[in-house]
Each structure stands twice: as C-alpha cells, then as structure tokens.
Enzyme design. Sequence first.
Site, mmCIF file in Angstrom:
data_model
loop_
_atom_site.group_PDB
_atom_site.id
_atom_site.type_symbol
_atom_site.label_atom_id
_atom_site.label_comp_id
_atom_site.label_asym_id
_atom_site.label_seq_id
_atom_site.Cartn_x
_atom_site.Cartn_y
_atom_site.Cartn_z
ATOM 1 N N HIS A 234 -19.620 16.339 4.305
ATOM 2 C CA HIS A 234 -19.853 14.776 3.678
ATOM 3 C C HIS A 234 -19.949 14.433 2.849
ATOM 4 C CE1 HIS A 234 -21.998 16.923 7.106
ATOM 5 N NE2 HIS A 234 -22.828 16.095 7.171
ATOM 6 N N HIS A 246 -31.795 15.011 5.832
ATOM 7 C CA HIS A 246 -33.360 14.482 7.570
ATOM 8 C C HIS A 246 -34.192 14.547 6.444
ATOM 9 C CE1 HIS A 246 -29.470 16.579 9.023
ATOM 10 N NE2 HIS A 246 -29.584 15.730 10.184
ATOM 11 N N ASP A 319 -23.729 8.443 7.348
ATOM 12 C CA ASP A 319 -24.420 9.288 8.086
ATOM 13 C C ASP A 319 -25.309 8.962 8.992
ATOM 14 O OD1 ASP A 319 -25.309 12.311 8.681
ATOM 15 O OD2 ASP A 319 -25.514 12.897 7.290
#
Length: 1005
Positions: A234, A246, A319
């Site tokens: 990432h 998240h 993302d």
Amino acid sequence: MTMKRIKFFHPLFLLFAFLTAQAVNEGQNSNHYREASLFRFANATNKEPGFARIQSEHWAKKVLDTLTVREKIGQLFMVAAYSNRGPEHEAELKMQIEKYGIGGLIFFQGGPGRQLNMHKRLSKSSKLPLLIGIDAEWGLNMRLDSTYGIQRNMVLGATQNPILAQEAGAAIGAQCRALDIDINFAPVCDVNSNAANPVINSRSFGEDRFWVAKLSGAFARGMESSGVMACAKHFPGHGDTDSDSHKTLPTVGHGLARLDSIELYPFKYLFKAGVSSVMVAHLNVPAMEPSGLPSTLSSKIVHGWLKDSLNYKGLIFTDALNMKGVADAYPAGITDLKALQAGADVLLFPLDVPKAIAEIEAAILRGDIPMDRLDEACLKILKAKQHQMEQAFVDTPSMEEIKSPKSMESLRTKIAEASITLLKNEANLPIDPLDKDVAVIGVGRGTKPFLNVVEDLSAIPTGFAENPYSNKPLIAKLSKRERVVLVMDGSQYKGKSNYGLGPAELGLISELAPKTKLILVWMGNPYALTEMPENLLGELKGLVLGYQDIKEQHLAAAKALLGVIPFKGKLPVTLNKQFVADKGETTSKETGFIETFPEKVGMDGIKLQEIDAYIQKQIKDKATPGCRIVVLRKGKMVYNKSFGHYTYANNQPVNRFSIYDLASLTKVLSTGLAVMKLHEEGVLDIGKTLGDYLAWIPRDSPYAKLVLSDVMLHQAGLQGWIPYFQDYIDPTPERASLVNQNASSKHPVQVAKDYFVVSEMRDSIFARILREPLRKKTDYLYSDLGFYFLKEIVETITGKPLNVYVAETFYQPMGLKSMTYLPREKFSEESIVPTEYDALWRKQLVHGFVHDQGAALLGGVGGHAGLFGSAEDVAAIMQMLLDGGSFNGQQFLKSSTVEFFTAARAKNPDDNRRGLIFDKPVRDGGPGPTFDGISFNSFGHSGFTGTLAWADPDEEIVYVFLSNRIYPSAENKKLIRNNVRSTIQEMIYEAIIDSKNEMAAQPKP
C-alpha cells in the site's frame, strides 16, 4: 489444466473485434509477463507495464474517442460485488453498469462458480469489457468458499526463497485466471517494522526491505506470468503504523530519508520491473504531505511522488474509498473527486457512485479537473482491458481443480518445509525419533496433525490437551521426561488476543519450564512472543516457529523436529534483542529417503496401492498383527507404509520407527557386512578354514577343516540348528546353577526379563556344537551354526565385539538410528515390537530381547540373529549394497566386493541357489524367498520372525517387509503358507512401468 479462452461476454465488444485483430507491435504480446521476470533494480529507468506499451491507434484509443464524458467517468469506478448475496444485490450492480457504465467489479465473499456465473451475467449488461479484480493475497480462499490458497506472506518471508514466491504468485494467478479475474490486489509490499501493526502484520513478507522487495517482486512476476495483473500495495508504505486505516487515518511519521530508504524501497523495485499497478493507501505522511491530507487524496503524494519523482506509468488504484481512513475526511462523492484530482486512475469501492459521478462531472465542467486528466485515467483503464483481451489463451485450472485441496497442497508443503525456523537450540535438536526421554504435548485442536506425525515417525510418547489446563495429570506425567516438546496452535490472527498466546498458555509454559528441558513449538504469529517475559523466554531450551496454524505447517514443523527435513527458515521480523530479523539456525537432513510419486521412477502408484487391501486382509486373517513395508526404486521411496498393531490387542499401532527383531536378516545386515569389509581389506580369506582363524578349535576336529566359503554357502555339512535351550527347560541341578532370576557377578549375561546366565555359556554352546557330528553329505542345507563361527572370526580379527564393530563401521556413519543389537539398552519398550510368548522356556512375552534361543543364550549378540531395526534402516543398508557399497556420498564397500558376495557362487546353482552369505532366487520355480519372476541378479535374505529384505540391481528395487508373524506363537505359519512376502513382491513388480529387463517381470515357463 485446461486451455481457456479469455473473455468476453458483452455485445459491444463484437463491434470492436476487428480492431483487436490487427497486428500487435513487438513488445506488447502475452510474453510480456514472462519478460517481467528480468528484475533489474539497478536500471536507470522504470520498465513500462505491458498495457502501457499499447499504441494509441489500437482498440483502447478508438474506444475512448467514442465515449461521452459521463461514460469516461463511469470507467473509473470499480464497485464491490458479492456472489453470496441475493438477487437484489446483483440487480443493483446491473443497474449501475447499465445506467452509469461503471468500468469494473472487485469481488469479495462468495463461491467460485457463483462468482463466474454472476460475472458472465453482468458482463452482458456492459457496453465495454469489465475489469474484474479481487483481493486474494494468499489465494482465492481469502475471499471464496470451496477454494484453497497458500500461507500468508510472512511465512513466505521466512523461506527467503524468491523461487517459491514466484511459484506462489503463478499458482494464485492461475486460480484467478480461471475465474476471468484480470487483477489481483497483491502483493503487499509494506515493510512491516512495527510489531503493533494491526492491519498489515503477517500480510507482509517481513521487515527487511531487501527481502520484501525480492519476494514481492518474485510474487508479482509469477502472477503476471499467469496472465493476471499484479498490484503493489500500500503506497507509500503501511508497514510502520499502529492503527488500522479501515477504522481511522494512521500516521507514518518518518522523514523523507527514512521513507525513501525503507518504505519506498520495495515499490521502487517493482516499478523498475514494470509491475502493472499500484494501490495508494489511506495514510497521513507529514514528510510528504504536511497538510495532513490522506495520501489517497494528496496530489503531492500521488502526482508529485508516485507519478513524477518515481516516474510510475502503471495503473493507479485508490484503496477502498469506504474505509474510515479516508471516508471521514469528506462527504461521499467529494472523496472520489479529490482522489481523481490527486492522480488516481481507478476509484475502488466508492461509497456512492451517483454522487461521485455528479461531483466529478461538475468539476470537469467548472474546469477544476482538466479533460486531459480524465482521458489519461480512462485510457489507461481501457489499455489494461485491451491487454487482458489480447492474451487470447492461457493455461488455467479447471473449476474442479480450484475446489480440490490438492490444487495447492504441493506448493503449501514446499513453503512450509522451507519456512520452519529454529530460533533457539539448547536442547540438541533435532530429536532422535527413538529417544525414550522425550515427550510431546499438543495444546489446541490444530496440533493434532503435528502429533500424528510424531506418532507415525517416532516412538516418542505424545499427549493432547484441547486447552492449556485440561488433562493436567497427563501433563504432570509427561513433564517428568528429560525433554518436553510443547506444541501450541496459535489459531488467533488478531493482535488484541496476542494471537492465541494468552495468560493461560503463558501459565502452562511457566509451569513446565522449571521442571524439564522445555522446547516450545509456536504455530502462530511470531509477534506473539513479544508478549512473553524475557525471563520465561530465557528458560526455554528450544524454540521453533511454525508461523501459521495450518496442516502443512504442522506437518513440516514435526518433521523438522525429528530431523526428517532440515530447519532452514529465517525469522522475517524482529521480536526482541535476542530474536532479530534473519535469525534462524539451520540443520542438515538427518534421516529418511526422498519420497517421490511412483510414476516419476517408472512405477504405477495406483497399482502399488493394491498392496494395502491385500495386507489388511492378511492382518484380519491373523497372519501377523502388523507389519512395515518399504519399497525403493532408483533410490527414491515410492511406498512406505505401516499396517496393524504390535499385538492383536490393538493397543499400539505400528509406525515408521517401529523396531523389529530382524532374525536371520542379521546374517546379511551385520555378520555379512563385517565379513565383506574384512575380506576387502585382505585380512579375511574365505578360502581358508575355521581352524586357520579360531585357534581354540581342536586341530583334529573336523570343524577346523571347514572352508569359510562352504560355510557361507551352507554346504559345509553343518547341521541346521541345535536346540541348546532345551537343556534349561527342566534343568538338572547342575545346569540350574547356570541360570538366575537376578544379575550377579556369576550371572552377568541377560537372556530375557528376570533371566540371567553365566558368562561361560558361550563356551558351553561352542562345546555343544563341536560335539555335533557333521553331516556325511556336503550338499546344500541352510544352517545357523556357521554364523556362530563367523561372528567369532570377525571379533578375533577386529578385536571388537561384533555389535560394536558393525555399529562403528556401518550403522553410525550411515546415520542409521535404530539398527542395533540389545535394543532395550537404547530404546523404550514402546518402540520395540514384541515377538513370541515363549511358554516353553522363558515363560514370558519376548519383548526387546532376541527371539532366537541360541542368540539369547549368547547375551543377545549373535552372528545369525540378534539384530533389531526399523524398515527404513534395513532399506538403507540394502540400498547401499544396491549402489555398489555407496551411501549418501560415502563408500562403505567396493562395488567389486558387493558384486562378488551377492552373486551365486555354488558350483551347481540349480542345487544350491545361494550366494556368499546372501540368499538368491530359486531357479527351478519351486518354493523360495521370492516370487518366480524376479531377476537372478537379485539378492537378500528372509527371517524366521516374518522379515524379508531384498534388492534387485536389474530393476533398481529395494523391498523390505518386517513383521512379527510369530506373535503370539511361532506355530502361526499363515504368513509362510500364504506366501505373503513373495506375493507382495510380485505386486511390486507388476507395478513397474518401464522395466529395464522385460523378462524380469514375466513368469517363468
């Protein structure tokens, strides 16, 4: 594997078919993914991804020119799809495809068949091919039921093996390709330098930037070789974070020098290799974006760093835009707009597609987003789709293969065996499988495969506790052993539970560590050990890491513990000052042959399996309580199985290291080897007589004139055997004084349990032999008596007891663990298979003492009997002989010596089939030790207790059969009457596919 056509199901695609039929310029064909294998980090410029090299006049550009602004915007979105949801979900996706022209789907939970069918249906609603993605870092099983994958990246990191990483990527790519998936969001390129990282952690290859780069690069290379686009994630590096993007926006607080040196290193490596895509994380990186803007939305990071400074030309994904790390920053739709403005091409998992399209369209109309930015992103997406279409055919697994556990079994096993890490070894690991002072305790359900291996490959006692404090009496009993192996399954993946190594588990370790030499095998996340107090870590005498609670890791860890495979893994992350990244002791392989599929050495594996049912029937008919069968071909193990139990009480199953009384195999595996070696050295002449070597034989005795070669060929006129033991069944008072129930200075020689004899017993036995008249005929008659004398000759020449000489000269240098005389001195009773219940003489079950009565009266060491061993150790000696005296690169005997002693040497082979010491096949088709079709060049021996060892140089086959058919009584002759040993041998030869000697496998006329 099947040849499967790649895509597509949408009507408009046919309108552009003629465009894709044009010649493809050099450098953009399907070999691109294999070209990507040329990773050269030192290159001055990045290699362009395959899709980026598609020329503008091709399909992608022509399609772009036909699209409206709204259709172009729609291509930017990749929406979440679930094949396990109801028709309402699919209807919603269909509406978004038809109304908004979304460009792709990222599939999550569901099943493989349902997903493929859902994709086909939705594709019919799309004007353009859909770009299909999945987040399957370790395989389809990460998302889909009824599928299989491999281990997490940290396990691959422990292997430090780019070849395995490439195989992993290729295998996962093939799985994806079978479901028409275009891009897999892998590999994870984050350098996980923070043990508290809650979201990356074991998904990373480790904390060493070099290995993360090498392994992620190899993984990407493998996946793209299967026709699936890789995605480095990432960016710019999620490894040193302690919060989950998240749920919130994590901060990476390092300066530019550190970021460039560590976090960015793997990404630059993959960019230079031409990786197809990159995913930008939701991170706060002040050194790159001082405003605190999430990296996904930062033009300075995406456009400035990724596209300009690092010159990356591939597809840029955000993302998931529903994650709290970015979703909380702006309202739905604005987040998508800002990601596009920052430089992203694909907007992944948008919260609200209609709002996002409206916001982006309005911004374009206002001039806030140049049309060139939209066209750039849309064209890259279309080129990626075109690139995937142009790979017309690839090899893919079938749906049945994807659903089969065997689809990944071999790869998982290879990864497991390369990853098991020995972090601490103050306990002399690996463990001898026959060590009677060791116990193994499994804690947790996941440890059962580990315990099964220990039970199958060793005589070590095991115990099982489903939780740390269950079965305390068992734990207390086993903790009295000198060493205890404690295996814990580490089934938790969450750091908040310390991965399953909680207070109860630590309490058990604390309880056992002071009482024994404790070896901990931790089958979970290595970061769990950071919570173990340093003093407790210090008390451990051994520490093994298995990394993940799956079957293959357990099997590999158990095999490494027992020395069947070497420890060779390296710790991929730092745990404390003692256990730092790259730590891990290596060991050499200690035992066993390389096992292979029979077909690889010219045998039919299915045919060999017919042996299983046959021997099970024999056990059911009580021909023997159990047995071991080993078959080697061309030096590889093709059949290695245990059957039945030690006794008919079924109390202890036969396993791989069960030790059998080998009976007359002693003649070839002990005395024979010694005679061959001494003959080779020129100190023993088989043309001389017994009297030439044994001065205590009276000169006028006919025994003194017996020629050694005749003795070895069983044609010296010796009687078959003498029942010495009968003198002690109901002994006279004089003879009764020669035996005692207890050991003493007068009775030092042990015959059986509570049965000792005087040291002069040997002299008494030889006096008894010398009184026995020789037979008048010197024709062939099998006799044990000659081997009593051969043992004496070996000991006279070497100055050592026979058991010591053969152990030092052969068994120990060959690495044989179980081959020995007097097994009770070395091994537990549980590891030794009992033989007969001797109701006539010893009045007991003969267990761990030699069954042969003469060898027993000699104290257990005879030239004709007394040797014990496992089937694999017997096979090792026979393979050494088959290979001309060589084993594991060491020459134990000259090939000429082996050939001389194993050939038929009698003047008339039809009357005497024997070789010197070795038995040979019968030539007239009558009863014998082998089946009729075997080569006359083969050699071996059989034993009274139900044993056989045979080697065939023509077919390069070694066959070993060990049983205790004489339990509970030697009167049980079913194994002999049924020709069990030779029938199995015939079944082995029927399984040969590429016979070197076609006649060898044919019955004689």
